[in-house]
Design an enzyme around this catalytic site. Structure first.
Site, PDB file in Angstrom:
ATOM      1  N   ARG A 218      -6.980  -0.339  -7.366  1.00  0.00           N
ATOM      2  CA  ARG A 218      -7.345   0.742  -6.442  1.00  0.00           C
ATOM      3  C   ARG A 218      -7.421   2.026  -7.278  1.00  0.00           C
ATOM      4  O   ARG A 218      -6.525   2.274  -8.090  1.00  0.00           O
ATOM      5  CB  ARG A 218      -6.315   0.918  -5.304  1.00  0.00           C
ATOM      6  CG  ARG A 218      -6.262  -0.264  -4.346  1.00  0.00           C
ATOM      7  CD  ARG A 218      -5.405   0.047  -3.114  1.00  0.00           C
ATOM      8  NE  ARG A 218      -6.132   0.868  -2.151  1.00  0.00           N
ATOM      9  CZ  ARG A 218      -5.561   1.431  -1.070  1.00  0.00           C
ATOM     10  NH1 ARG A 218      -4.256   1.290  -0.853  1.00  0.00           N
ATOM     11  NH2 ARG A 218      -6.283   2.143  -0.228  1.00  0.00           N
TER      12      ARG A 218
ATOM     13  N   ASN B 126      -5.540  12.496  -0.319  1.00  0.00           N
ATOM     14  CA  ASN B 126      -4.672  11.709   0.571  1.00  0.00           C
ATOM     15  C   ASN B 126      -5.571  10.986   1.582  1.00  0.00           C
ATOM     16  O   ASN B 126      -6.801  11.112   1.567  1.00  0.00           O
ATOM     17  CB  ASN B 126      -3.638  12.602   1.265  1.00  0.00           C
ATOM     18  CG  ASN B 126      -2.556  11.791   1.960  1.00  0.00           C
ATOM     19  OD1 ASN B 126      -1.977  10.882   1.357  1.00  0.00           O
ATOM     20  ND2 ASN B 126      -2.287  12.080   3.215  1.00  0.00           N
TER      21      ASN B 126
ATOM     22  N   ASP C 276      -1.888  10.861  -2.550  1.00  0.00           N
ATOM     23  CA  ASP C 276      -2.198   9.777  -3.480  1.00  0.00           C
ATOM     24  C   ASP C 276      -2.413  10.298  -4.901  1.00  0.00           C
ATOM     25  O   ASP C 276      -2.236   9.568  -5.872  1.00  0.00           O
ATOM     26  CB  ASP C 276      -3.414   8.986  -3.000  1.00  0.00           C
ATOM     27  CG  ASP C 276      -3.019   8.118  -1.827  1.00  0.00           C
ATOM     28  OD1 ASP C 276      -2.984   8.625  -0.688  1.00  0.00           O
ATOM     29  OD2 ASP C 276      -2.680   6.938  -2.061  1.00  0.00           O
TER      30      ASP C 276
ATOM     31  N   GLN D 138      -2.714   2.629   9.748  1.00  0.00           N
ATOM     32  CA  GLN D 138      -1.396   2.695   9.106  1.00  0.00           C
ATOM     33  C   GLN D 138      -0.413   3.517   9.952  1.00  0.00           C
ATOM     34  O   GLN D 138       0.787   3.242   9.967  1.00  0.00           O
ATOM     35  CB  GLN D 138      -1.518   3.313   7.701  1.00  0.00           C
ATOM     36  CG  GLN D 138      -2.190   2.423   6.672  1.00  0.00           C
ATOM     37  CD  GLN D 138      -3.670   2.684   6.570  1.00  0.00           C
ATOM     38  OE1 GLN D 138      -4.317   3.074   7.544  1.00  0.00           O
ATOM     39  NE2 GLN D 138      -4.232   2.466   5.401  1.00  0.00           N
TER      40      GLN D 138
ATOM     41  N   ARG E 292       0.850  -1.179   0.000  1.00  0.00           N
ATOM     42  CA  ARG E 292       0.000   0.000   0.000  1.00  0.00           C
ATOM     43  C   ARG E 292       0.894   1.241   0.000  1.00  0.00           C
ATOM     44  O   ARG E 292       2.096   1.153   0.155  1.00  0.00           O
ATOM     45  CB  ARG E 292      -0.954   0.003   1.208  1.00  0.00           C
ATOM     46  CG  ARG E 292      -0.242  -0.443   2.461  1.00  0.00           C
ATOM     47  CD  ARG E 292      -0.374   0.365   3.687  1.00  0.00           C
ATOM     48  NE  ARG E 292      -0.335   1.771   3.552  1.00  0.00           N
ATOM     49  CZ  ARG E 292       0.776   2.528   3.698  1.00  0.00           C
ATOM     50  NH1 ARG E 292       1.965   1.980   3.958  1.00  0.00           N
ATOM     51  NH2 ARG E 292       0.716   3.841   3.580  1.00  0.00           N
ATOM     52  N   GLY E 293       0.230   2.406  -0.176  1.00  0.00           N
ATOM     53  CA  GLY E 293       0.990   3.635  -0.353  1.00  0.00           C
ATOM     54  C   GLY E 293       1.166   3.867  -1.851  1.00  0.00           C
ATOM     55  O   GLY E 293       1.496   2.931  -2.598  1.00  0.00           O
TER      56      GLY E 293
HETATM   57  O1  MRU Z   1      -4.719   3.301   1.895  1.00  0.00           O
HETATM   58  P1  MRU Z   1      -3.235   3.508   1.873  1.00  0.00           P
HETATM   59  O2  MRU Z   1      -2.562   3.021   3.103  1.00  0.00           O
HETATM   60  O3  MRU Z   1      -2.610   2.988   0.610  1.00  0.00           O
HETATM   61  O4  MRU Z   1      -3.068   5.091   1.854  1.00  0.00           O
HETATM   62  C1  MRU Z   1      -1.783   5.646   1.735  1.00  0.00           C
HETATM   63  C2  MRU Z   1      -1.781   7.114   1.883  1.00  0.00           C
HETATM   64  O5  MRU Z   1      -2.806   7.757   1.947  1.00  0.00           O
HETATM   65  C3  MRU Z   1      -0.455   7.798   1.850  1.00  0.00           C
HETATM   66  O6  MRU Z   1      -0.501   8.991   2.581  1.00  0.00           O
HETATM   67  C4  MRU Z   1      -0.099   8.123   0.390  1.00  0.00           C
HETATM   68  O7  MRU Z   1      -0.117   6.982  -0.399  1.00  0.00           O
HETATM   69  C5  MRU Z   1       1.192   8.797   0.261  1.00  0.00           C
HETATM   70  S1  MRU Z   1       2.518   7.927   1.005  1.00  0.00           S
HETATM   71  C6  MRU Z   1       3.791   7.832  -0.018  1.00  0.00           C
END
Ligand code: MRU
Length: 334
Positions: free
Chosen positions: A86, A241, A231, A190, A48-49
């Site tokens: 996603r 985000n 994101d 997270q 994720r991320g």
């Molecule tokens: O749902 P996730 O854990 O994938 O969400 C991740 C985030 O919202 C982060 O803040 C985003 O991807 C930037 S981190 C490099």
């Protein structure tokens, strides 16, 4: 993420992923050898991320190319499913498309492109850490910084080192971090599970706070700056985000605290005009109605579970990428 394996990498004949659903309890590497398993891993947040799922997606195209060459389904079918696994982070579709552009040249070419994407993200993380720490030093010249952050933006969200948390790490290495204040980040934690794990490995000073405490702590003067990842950054500077980011930005504006977004250029999407054009992922309501395996709501309760929100450019002090600092508060444009 000092001394840990890469979050996502190619390992001989498979994608190797740190299984982020097992952290902080266990550091487990899973090997993924087919696209369906990769889509499942992306949707369950094993990986994720935004940058990390972009790199994983690019390696997934290599898996699709290999399967097609071995007589399986056409790679284009798998690629279409992969890029849609996603919807909110632009990195996934962008990097899948970039790797897929090499499908005509065969598996080796696709894999080489995916490795190039991985290497670019690593370099971007190091550069963002330096640029972001320089900006924090300008914004807070008088003392070591107290930094509030949300979700996980460290090496676990990229390949190594991270985005906003790379800035925290660089500040710490420079002796310029007084304290990090990561938010838990309900419902999947997270911040609590992953960011504290990374801060422990760095040896950085921090205190974990519940999401609802973020704006109030800013109002009380507990932090000097908010650093978040993204994101998707829209052309007008709006930022999608993790859910809760918008509330932090409102709290930062109220408190007069700088709000800085740190994201690689691979997250900036000129084709998305504004935040209202971003598709916000709605996740299973079970993630809200239970805390792990324990139900926390009445039998029959329903839940809304938007995974992301949009922070308007007007609330953002600056966007830091690997190649530029855009001072949105001074009217600079992307
Ligand atoms: O749902 P996730 O854990 O994938 O969400 C991740 C985030 O919202 C982060 O803040 C985003 O991807 C930037 S981190 C490099």
């Amino acid at each position: 993420m000092t001394g840990a394996p890469r979050t996502v990498d190619w390992d001989g004949d498979a994608i190797a992923l740190i299984d982020q659903t097992r952290l902080p309890g266990e550091l487990v590497i899973v090997r993924v050898t087919d696209v369906d398993s990769l889509i499942d891993a992306i949707q369950r947040l094993v990986v994720r991320g935004a940058p990390a799922i972009g790199v994983a997606g690019a390696f997934g195209v290599a898996l699709a190319a290999r399967a097609a060459a071995g007589g399986g389904a056409p790679a284009t079918d798998a690629v279409a499913q992969l890029r849609a696994a996603r919807p909110t982070a632009v990195n996934l579709a962008r990097q899948v498309d970039r790797a897929a552009a090499r499908l005509g040249d065969g598996f080796d070419a696709v894999l080489a492109e995916a490795c190039a994407i991985r290497d670019e993200e690593i370099a971007a993380s190091h550069a963002m850490g330096e640029r972001g720490a320089d900006l924090v030093a300008q914004l807070i010249p008088s003392h070591a910084a107290r930094v509030m952050t949300i979700c996980n933006t460290g090496g676990l969200a990229t390949v190594e080192r991270g985005t906003a948390l790379a800035v925290v790490q660089t500040l710490h290495e420079r002796g310029a971090l007084a304290e990090a204040l990561p938010l838990e980040t309900r419902p999947l934690l997270q911040g609590a599970r992953l960011t504290t794990w990374e801060l422990e490995r760095m040896g950085a000073p921090y205190r974990l706070v519940v999401d609802a405490a973020g704006p109030a702590l800013l109002a009380s003067g507990a932090a000097d700056v908010v650093l978040t990842g993204a994101d998707r950054v829209a052309a007008n500077g709006d930022v999608a985000n993790k859910i809760g980011t918008f509330a932090l930005a409102l709290g930062a504006q109220h408190a007069g605290v700088p709000f800085v977004v740190v994201a690689p250029e691979s997250t900036v999407d000129a084709a998305t005009y504004s935040g209202s054009d971003v598709v916000i992922e709605e996740r299973d309501e079970g993630e809200v109605l239970a805390f792990g395996a324990t139900p926390v709501a009445a039998d029959g309760a329903r839940a809304a579970n938007p995974a992301f929100d949009v922070t308007p450019a007007s609330l953002i002090t600056a966007l830091v990428t690997e190649s530029r600092v855009v001072r949105l508060d001074r009217g600079e444009q992307l």
